[in-house]
Design an enzyme around this catalytic site. Structure first.
Site, PDB file in Angstrom:
ATOM      1  N   GLU A 140     -41.865 -41.788  35.475  1.00 56.21           N
ATOM      2  CA  GLU A 140     -42.939 -42.309  36.328  1.00 56.21           C
ATOM      3  C   GLU A 140     -44.268 -42.339  35.560  1.00 56.21           C
ATOM      4  O   GLU A 140     -45.032 -43.294  35.662  1.00 56.21           O
ATOM      5  CB  GLU A 140     -43.056 -41.460  37.609  1.00 56.21           C
ATOM      6  CG  GLU A 140     -41.911 -41.746  38.586  1.00 56.21           C
ATOM      7  CD  GLU A 140     -41.731 -40.681  39.648  1.00 56.21           C
ATOM      8  OE1 GLU A 140     -41.729 -39.483  39.292  1.00 56.21           O
ATOM      9  OE2 GLU A 140     -41.571 -41.019  40.837  1.00 56.21           O
TER      10      GLU A 140
ATOM     11  N   GLU B  67     -33.146 -37.820  39.878  1.00 60.12           N
ATOM     12  CA  GLU B  67     -33.362 -37.072  41.127  1.00 60.12           C
ATOM     13  C   GLU B  67     -32.180 -37.177  42.081  1.00 60.12           C
ATOM     14  O   GLU B  67     -31.832 -36.208  42.758  1.00 60.12           O
ATOM     15  CB  GLU B  67     -34.645 -37.554  41.830  1.00 60.12           C
ATOM     16  CG  GLU B  67     -35.935 -37.151  41.126  1.00 60.12           C
ATOM     17  CD  GLU B  67     -36.391 -38.143  40.077  1.00 60.12           C
ATOM     18  OE1 GLU B  67     -35.567 -38.977  39.628  1.00 60.12           O
ATOM     19  OE2 GLU B  67     -37.568 -38.086  39.690  1.00 60.12           O
TER      20      GLU B  67
HETATM   21  N1  COA Z   1     -37.496 -28.488  34.985  1.00 60.38           N
HETATM   22  C1  COA Z   1     -37.470 -27.249  34.488  1.00 60.38           C
HETATM   23  N2  COA Z   1     -36.897 -26.950  33.301  1.00 60.38           N
HETATM   24  C2  COA Z   1     -36.329 -27.938  32.616  1.00 60.38           C
HETATM   25  C3  COA Z   1     -36.323 -29.267  33.077  1.00 60.38           C
HETATM   26  C4  COA Z   1     -36.954 -29.532  34.330  1.00 60.38           C
HETATM   27  N3  COA Z   1     -37.030 -30.770  34.837  1.00 60.38           N
HETATM   28  N4  COA Z   1     -35.678 -30.033  32.178  1.00 60.38           N
HETATM   29  C5  COA Z   1     -35.319 -29.225  31.184  1.00 60.38           C
HETATM   30  N5  COA Z   1     -35.695 -27.949  31.430  1.00 60.38           N
HETATM   31  C6  COA Z   1     -35.507 -26.764  30.600  1.00 60.38           C
HETATM   32  C7  COA Z   1     -34.091 -26.271  30.623  1.00 60.38           C
HETATM   33  O1  COA Z   1     -33.831 -25.454  31.758  1.00 60.38           O
HETATM   34  C8  COA Z   1     -34.017 -25.495  29.335  1.00 60.38           C
HETATM   35  O2  COA Z   1     -34.687 -24.261  29.513  1.00 60.38           O
HETATM   36  P1  COA Z   1     -34.050 -22.908  28.838  1.00 60.38           P
HETATM   37  O3  COA Z   1     -33.996 -23.216  27.370  1.00 60.38           O
HETATM   38  O4  COA Z   1     -35.031 -21.851  29.202  1.00 60.38           O
HETATM   39  O5  COA Z   1     -32.686 -22.762  29.442  1.00 60.38           O
HETATM   40  C9  COA Z   1     -34.905 -26.325  28.399  1.00 60.38           C
HETATM   41  O6  COA Z   1     -35.741 -27.101  29.237  1.00 60.38           O
HETATM   42  C10 COA Z   1     -34.106 -27.263  27.526  1.00 60.38           C
HETATM   43  O7  COA Z   1     -33.295 -28.069  28.361  1.00 60.38           O
HETATM   44  P2  COA Z   1     -31.710 -28.257  28.111  1.00 60.38           P
HETATM   45  O8  COA Z   1     -31.109 -28.669  29.409  1.00 60.38           O
HETATM   46  O9  COA Z   1     -31.155 -27.058  27.441  1.00 60.38           O
HETATM   47  O10 COA Z   1     -31.731 -29.473  27.068  1.00 60.38           O
HETATM   48  P3  COA Z   1     -30.595 -30.575  26.853  1.00 60.38           P
HETATM   49  O11 COA Z   1     -31.001 -31.335  25.658  1.00 60.38           O
HETATM   50  O12 COA Z   1     -29.246 -29.955  26.880  1.00 60.38           O
HETATM   51  O13 COA Z   1     -30.697 -31.523  28.154  1.00 60.38           O
HETATM   52  C11 COA Z   1     -31.831 -32.891  29.770  1.00 60.38           C
HETATM   53  C12 COA Z   1     -31.850 -32.296  28.357  1.00 60.38           C
HETATM   54  C13 COA Z   1     -33.175 -33.617  29.959  1.00 60.38           C
HETATM   55  C14 COA Z   1     -30.683 -33.903  29.892  1.00 60.38           C
HETATM   56  C15 COA Z   1     -31.648 -31.778  30.818  1.00 60.38           C
HETATM   57  O14 COA Z   1     -32.527 -30.726  30.519  1.00 60.38           O
HETATM   58  C16 COA Z   1     -31.936 -32.223  32.228  1.00 60.38           C
HETATM   59  O15 COA Z   1     -31.111 -32.886  32.832  1.00 60.38           O
HETATM   60  N6  COA Z   1     -33.116 -31.848  32.776  1.00 60.38           N
HETATM   61  C17 COA Z   1     -33.478 -32.174  34.139  1.00 60.38           C
HETATM   62  C18 COA Z   1     -33.977 -33.586  34.248  1.00 60.38           C
HETATM   63  C19 COA Z   1     -34.262 -33.933  35.705  1.00 60.38           C
HETATM   64  O16 COA Z   1     -33.394 -33.885  36.562  1.00 60.38           O
HETATM   65  N7  COA Z   1     -35.528 -34.313  35.981  1.00 60.38           N
HETATM   66  C20 COA Z   1     -35.964 -34.638  37.302  1.00 60.38           C
HETATM   67  C21 COA Z   1     -36.518 -33.419  37.941  1.00 60.38           C
HETATM   68  S1  COA Z   1     -37.030 -33.698  39.609  1.00 60.38           S
END
Ligand code: COA
Length: 270
Positions: free
Chosen positions: A116, A136
């Site tokens: 966004e 989401e």
């Molecule tokens: N909120 C809070 N923490 C988040 C986050 C979010 N939206 N996205 C990533 N993180 C954190 C993870 O929990 C992790 O923290 P940790 O190392 O303390 O466990 C760190 O960031 C790294 O993320 P990780 O998931 O290990 O990286 P990845 O490369 O395996 O995956 C993503 C990357 C972006 C695919 C995955 O983190 C993800 O799906 N994040 C959520 C995205 C999302 O749904 N956004 C909309 C939110 S409303």
């Protein structure tokens, strides 16, 4: 607070003000502090005459921003969630409708609120490994910072539905084909690409840029006849500016000089 712990880092590169979301270990997931700092940094950049272009990016090599902080979302009530969403919308709207051109320098994941934020900017310049998604729906929620409204305005209803209702991830190359991306660069050339675009934008009259951007933004909001009236008014206001007079005159002077040069070519003697 030491600079490297601030939620948003601010650096100046000639006419370009770069705002960097600074939470690389959490993929720059948004906290309320980060949003507040971003709002303040945008206002500072808008108030600074030397800043002609604003760019936003994420720290680290993996993410632009992975969206709203999910750890916070699981712990707040619906009133706080509402306030969070309205607050986020306000910041993004400010960026979308501000007088200066804005660039999202997308260096990795642009998910949820990160996507966004990118869409709120006038241009997206993305690294070849960037990806974009509204995940989401996979969390049984929905976008709340303009993802259902501004995204439709920016990409059209069909494409917005594809993003929002599938939750699927799209590559920078796919998004370029959708027309969402201005340019793709290799990760180590990303900032150069942003700077080059910023230099071009900064080379134009800021008032002409502001008037054109304002008229473009209204196109999504007004019926055609009202939009055309607005455009005509913006055109006329800009037309009266010194910059427009000078820009038009410079073209005529260049043409005259070229014609004079063509009719009196300089002959060099051997
Ligand atoms: N909120 C809070 N923490 C988040 C986050 C979010 N939206 N996205 C990533 N993180 C954190 C993870 O929990 C992790 O923290 P940790 O190392 O303390 O466990 C760190 O960031 C790294 O993320 P990780 O998931 O290990 O990286 P990845 O490369 O395996 O995956 C993503 C990357 C972006 C695919 C995955 O983190 C993800 O799906 N994040 C959520 C995205 C999302 O749904 N956004 C909309 C939110 S409303």
């Amino acid at each position: 607070m030491p600079t490297n712990t601030l939620p948003v880092l601010v650096t100046q590169h000639g006419p370009l003000r770069l705002l960097t979301l600074n939470r690389a270990d959490k993929l720059n997931a948004f906290t309320p502090e980060m949003l507040e700092a971003l709002a303040a940094a945008i206002d500072d950049a808008l108030a600074d005459d030397a800043t002609r272009v604003i760019a936003v990016t994420g720290s680290g090599h993996k993410a632009f921003a992975a969206g709203n902080d999910i750890e916070r979302l699981v712990s707040i009530d619906s009133v706080s969630a509402y306030r969070d969403m309205v607050g986020g919308q306000r910041v993004l709207l400010r960026l979308h409708d501000c007088a200066k051109p804005t660039i999202a320098m997308v260096n990795g994941y642009a998910f949820g609120g990160g996507f966004e934020l990118a869409l709120a900017c006038d241009f997206i310049v993305a690294s070849a490994n960037a990806s974009f998604a509204f995940p989401e729906i996979t969390l049984n929620t929905m976008p709340g910072w303009g993802g259902t409204q501004m995204a439709v305005a920016k990409m059209g209803l069909a494409l917005a539905k594809r993003f929002v209702m599938s939750g699927k991830r799209f590559s920078a190359q796919q998004c370029e084909a959708f027309g969402l991306i201005h340019e793709i660069a290799q990760p180590d050339a990303l900032f150069d690409a942003v700077q080059a675009l910023a230099q071009t934008l900064a080379s134009y009259d800021p008032f002409a840029i502001e008037m054109a951007k304002r008229a473009l933004n209204r196109a999504n909001e007004l019926p055609l006849s009202a939009g055309l009236d607005f455009e005509a008014a913006q055109y006329t206001v800009n037309f009266a500016s010194e910059g427009a007079r000078a820009g038009l005159r410079q073209f005529i002077d260049r043409q005259r000089a070229r014609r004079t040069h063509q009719s009196n070519p300089v002959t060099t003697t051997p």
